[in-house]
Design a protein around this motif. Structure first.
Motif, PDB file in Angstrom:
ATOM      1  N   MET A 198       0.857  -1.190   0.000  1.00 36.94           N
ATOM      2  CA  MET A 198       0.000   0.000   0.000  1.00 36.94           C
ATOM      3  C   MET A 198       0.892   1.238   0.000  1.00 36.94           C
ATOM      4  O   MET A 198       0.981   1.974   0.958  1.00 36.94           O
ATOM      5  CB  MET A 198      -0.918   0.012   1.211  1.00 36.94           C
ATOM      6  N   ARG A 199       1.528   1.465  -1.110  1.00 31.79           N
ATOM      7  CA  ARG A 199       2.538   2.507  -1.161  1.00 31.79           C
ATOM      8  C   ARG A 199       1.973   3.899  -0.946  1.00 31.79           C
ATOM      9  O   ARG A 199       2.619   4.751  -0.344  1.00 31.79           O
ATOM     10  CB  ARG A 199       3.254   2.471  -2.521  1.00 31.79           C
ATOM     11  N   ASN A 200       0.757   4.147  -1.443  1.00 28.40           N
ATOM     12  CA  ASN A 200       0.227   5.509  -1.339  1.00 28.40           C
ATOM     13  C   ASN A 200      -0.648   5.732  -0.118  1.00 28.40           C
ATOM     14  O   ASN A 200      -1.151   6.820   0.087  1.00 28.40           O
ATOM     15  CB  ASN A 200      -0.555   5.892  -2.600  1.00 28.40           C
ATOM     16  N   ARG A 201      -0.841   4.730   0.712  1.00 29.02           N
ATOM     17  CA  ARG A 201      -1.695   4.898   1.876  1.00 29.02           C
ATOM     18  C   ARG A 201      -1.184   5.941   2.863  1.00 29.02           C
ATOM     19  O   ARG A 201      -1.937   6.783   3.334  1.00 29.02           O
ATOM     20  CB  ARG A 201      -1.869   3.556   2.589  1.00 29.02           C
ATOM     21  N   PRO A 202       0.129   5.937   3.200  1.00 29.81           N
ATOM     22  CA  PRO A 202       0.593   6.945   4.145  1.00 29.81           C
ATOM     23  C   PRO A 202       0.362   8.366   3.669  1.00 29.81           C
ATOM     24  O   PRO A 202       0.140   9.258   4.462  1.00 29.81           O
ATOM     25  CB  PRO A 202       2.099   6.629   4.270  1.00 29.81           C
ATOM     26  N   THR A 203       0.388   8.569   2.328  1.00 29.50           N
ATOM     27  CA  THR A 203       0.166   9.928   1.815  1.00 29.50           C
ATOM     28  C   THR A 203      -1.227  10.417   2.173  1.00 29.50           C
ATOM     29  O   THR A 203      -1.414  11.529   2.664  1.00 29.50           O
ATOM     30  CB  THR A 203       0.336   9.945   0.285  1.00 29.50           C
ATOM     31  N   VAL A 204      -2.243   9.562   1.944  1.00 31.11           N
ATOM     32  CA  VAL A 204      -3.610   9.944   2.293  1.00 31.11           C
ATOM     33  C   VAL A 204      -3.743  10.130   3.790  1.00 31.11           C
ATOM     34  O   VAL A 204      -4.320  11.091   4.284  1.00 31.11           O
ATOM     35  CB  VAL A 204      -4.603   8.871   1.790  1.00 31.11           C
ATOM     36  N   ALA A 205      -3.159   9.198   4.560  1.00 34.04           N
ATOM     37  CA  ALA A 205      -3.272   9.280   6.018  1.00 34.04           C
ATOM     38  C   ALA A 205      -2.595  10.533   6.550  1.00 34.04           C
ATOM     39  O   ALA A 205      -3.118  11.211   7.428  1.00 34.04           O
ATOM     40  CB  ALA A 205      -2.643   8.039   6.656  1.00 34.04           C
ATOM     41  N   ALA A 209      -6.712  -5.584  -3.317  1.00 31.65           N
ATOM     42  CA  ALA A 209      -7.147  -5.647  -1.919  1.00 31.65           C
ATOM     43  C   ALA A 209      -7.389  -4.257  -1.356  1.00 31.65           C
ATOM     44  O   ALA A 209      -6.574  -3.347  -1.547  1.00 31.65           O
ATOM     45  CB  ALA A 209      -6.094  -6.373  -1.088  1.00 31.65           C
ATOM     46  N   VAL A 210      -8.501  -4.092  -0.646  1.00 35.80           N
ATOM     47  CA  VAL A 210      -8.815  -2.846   0.047  1.00 35.80           C
ATOM     48  C   VAL A 210      -8.800  -3.121   1.540  1.00 35.80           C
ATOM     49  O   VAL A 210      -9.533  -3.989   2.033  1.00 35.80           O
ATOM     50  CB  VAL A 210     -10.190  -2.294  -0.357  1.00 35.80           C
ATOM     51  N   THR A 212      -4.278  -1.976  -2.429  1.00 33.46           N
ATOM     52  CA  THR A 212      -2.965  -2.514  -2.777  1.00 33.46           C
ATOM     53  C   THR A 212      -3.177  -3.833  -3.507  1.00 33.46           C
ATOM     54  O   THR A 212      -4.312  -4.292  -3.688  1.00 33.46           O
ATOM     55  CB  THR A 212      -2.107  -2.719  -1.514  1.00 33.46           C
ATOM     56  N   ASN A 213      -2.109  -4.436  -3.926  1.00 32.57           N
ATOM     57  CA  ASN A 213      -2.172  -5.758  -4.547  1.00 32.57           C
ATOM     58  C   ASN A 213      -1.507  -6.762  -3.622  1.00 32.57           C
ATOM     59  O   ASN A 213      -0.379  -6.543  -3.142  1.00 32.57           O
ATOM     60  CB  ASN A 213      -1.472  -5.755  -5.908  1.00 32.57           C
TER      61      ASN A 213
END
Length: 585
Positions: free
Chosen positions: A1-8, A479-480, A569-570
């Motif tokens: 989930m590479r972009n998750r921290p950006t949103v968080a 996957a979500v 993510t995958n």
């Protein structure tokens, strides 16, 4: 989930700016040359207890209202003095009486909510959207804004919903109910912090309080700031933000009493120090937290409640919500769905942020029913719920689970490497072996919804922290992540309540459970770098059958797509070891 921290992290920055206020705007400093002209001074009058001011005399007063200011003591026997801005219908006869909608908040300071934004004194604009959207004063209501202790024109040390704030809420309800213009019926309205004080009002069991409308409240302050011993960054950000709000400069045209009260925190720096220390307490059993948990203290309460809660909230999380609703015995109405920290009427990109129209009409109908005794002219469902499909359904209660299943997830191990574990080795497979491991279900035979609060128990051996995540995975491995919670490994047998969720798994999808090191910037984590052995994991999953859904009006929340983008993510599917059964046999 590479972009998750950006949103968080983006959400955290927004949250830190107005932490529980959800303003979405930066504080604006008053210009140095803000001295009003003679014409402006003549128009911008400041109210007293006996001399009311209308919109024509001060443009900060809502149209159709007249403003007065009042001071009264808190109810705890202390020397705390509370300040109230009162807005009455402009044409209310001298002997007229109206019910009161009350809000108790840190955000009603005359100079601005989270920064100095105004140049002339007047009542806060925080809920003027509600006043205008409901034609509140034409409909025969008063609106009272009380500064909680330490803020605006009230004295006392900041208390963040502790015994002092609770005493202030009691005093505000009693004072509002006993005014000569009051029918004696009081309702509370708010969003975030002032929704939190609405829940405190419910817990007082005060007969004068007839209804509470709470948008995105805090249900339990410990669970909001910590998860089983692991703090969130806002456990530091929140007291810092409120210390700043408490010491905002107020305006020179306010009366001397108001300005003296507003300077209380500056004259008593110990208040700021105590406020900074409180939220850092890491023991959930400490009295500090038990006093600040509306959820725990709601047993036997019955004030009618209308609330909203974003299941994908990044600010006031859906934690403690189910406990509160279980303890509460009064009538309930709610909007629940995948949105962020927004109001029921708020728009984003021109679209309703929650996706459902009619917030003002439904709120006013709720107050009319419980404060005026009027039968609703429109039938509203007890609960209007939106899941991850973006579709709305009506429910008589929430959570709406048909059954709770107990799933055995076996054993495993991981290295408590911390947030960087995803980068260990050559790829996701190496990360799974080191910083986390997964347990996979078989593909679901039919669509099934997780509705409520999943609970995880496990036996842990080792020193460090653990994070549990739930994923909705399609046949291609997309996957979500839809639920998560973390815990310090401070006992052998752990029991974790995850966040409350309302998420539908389609037929053919799989449920993946990740157990491992804390891999998120949403937590202040100190990894041990040691291997953790996990055994006898069990997942209690509340399940609802979507086949029985009854549709109700509403569109897809715009935030849902933002969430999906940030939390997708995958994953490489693994061997299935458990089955998610149908919600109903």
């Amino acid at each position: 989930m590479r972009n998750r921290p950006t949103v968080a992290r983006t959400a955290a920055v927004i949250a830190a700016g107005a932490l529980m206020g959800g303003l979405g705007t930066a504080a604006v400093a008053a210009p140095e040359d803000a001295s009003p002209s003679a014409e402006q001074s003549k128009k911008a009058l400041v109210a007293t207890a006996t001399d009311s001011v209308t919109h024509a005399e001060n443009p900060r007063v809502p149209e159709g209202a007249r403003w007065t200011q009042h001071y009264f003591p808190s109810s705890d026997g202390s020397k705390t003095e509370l300040h109230a801005d009162v807005l009455l219908p402009e044409k209310l006869p001298k002997d007229g009486k109206v019910p009161t909608i009350l809000s108790v908040s840190a955000y009603f300071g005359h100079s601005g909510e989270t920064g100095v934004e105004e140049t002339r004194s007047g009542p806060s604009k925080r809920f003027q959207d509600f006043m205008k959207g409901t034609d509140l004063f034409d409909k025969g209501y008063a609106f009272v804004m009380v500064d909680s202790r330490g803020f605006g024109g009230s004295t006392g040390c900041i208390d963040l919903a502790g015994p002092g704030d609770q005493a202030d809420v009691k005093a505000a309800i009693d004072w509002s109910a006993k005014q000569p213009w009051s029918t004696g019926a009081v309702g509370m309205y708010g969003k975030s912090f002032d929704a939190y004080t609405g829940l405190l009002g419910n817990n007082l069991k005060n007969d004068a309080l007839k209804a509470v409308v709470a948008q995105e409240p805090v249900w339990d302050l410990y669970k909001q700031l910590h998860s089983y011993g692991v703090p969130r960054p806002n456990s530091v950000q929140m007291p810092t933000t409120y210390n700043m709000i408490a010491t905002l400069k107020q305006l020179p045209d306010d009366d001397q009493r108001y300005r003296d009260n507003a300077a209380y925190e500056e004259k008593h720096p110990e208040c700021l120090l105590l406020n900074s220390r409180g939220p850092s307490i890491g023991d959930p059993d400490d009295r500090y937290w038990s006093e600040r948990s509306p959820a725990k203290n709601a047993k036997g309460t019955d004030t009618p409640l209308f609330f909203t809660q974003g299941t994908t909230e990044s600010n006031t999380l859906p934690v403690g919500m189910e406990e509160f609703l279980s303890n509460h015995r009064g009538s309930e109405r709610g909007w629940v769905g995948p949105w962020d920290h927004v109001r029921g009427n708020e728009r984003t990109g021109g679209k309703l942020a929650m996706g459902r129209d009619g917030w003002f009409e439904e709120s006013l109908s709720f107050f009319d029913e419980h404060l005026k005794g009027r039968d609703p002219q429109v039938h509203y469902p007890n609960y209007a719920v939106q899941d991850n499909s973006g579709k709305w359904r009506a429910e008589t209660s929430w959570p709406a689970a048909d059954r709770t299943v107990d799933l055995a997830l076996g054993s495993g191990s991981y290295v408590d490497t911390g947030a960087g574990s995803e980068q260990i080795g050559a790829g996701p497979e190496a990360a799974q072996k080191d910083g986390r491991y997964f347990v996979w279900s078989r593909p679901l035979e039919k669509a099934t919804r997780v509705s409520g609060t999943p609970k995880v128990t496990m036996t842990a051996r080792g020193e460090g922290n653990v994070m549990v995540k739930l994923y909705d995975v399609d046949s291609k491995g997309k996957a979500v992540m839809f639920d998560e919670r973390v815990s310090r490994l401070d006992r052998d047998r752990l029991a974790l309540d995850l966040k409350s969720a309302d998420w539908t798994l389609k037929a053919g999808h799989r449920l993946a459970v990740e157990i491992g090191s804390v891999q998120s910037g949403d937590w202040v984590d100190t990894p041990s770098k040691r291997r953790i052995q996990i055994s006898d994991v069990r997942l209690a999953l509340p399940l609802d059958d979507p086949a029985k859904d009854v549709a109700t009006a509403g569109d897809r929340s715009p935030w849902l797509d933002t969430y999906l983008q940030g939390y997708t993510t995958n994953l490489k599917p693994g061997a299935a070891t458990f089955t998610v059964p149908p919600a109903r046999d």
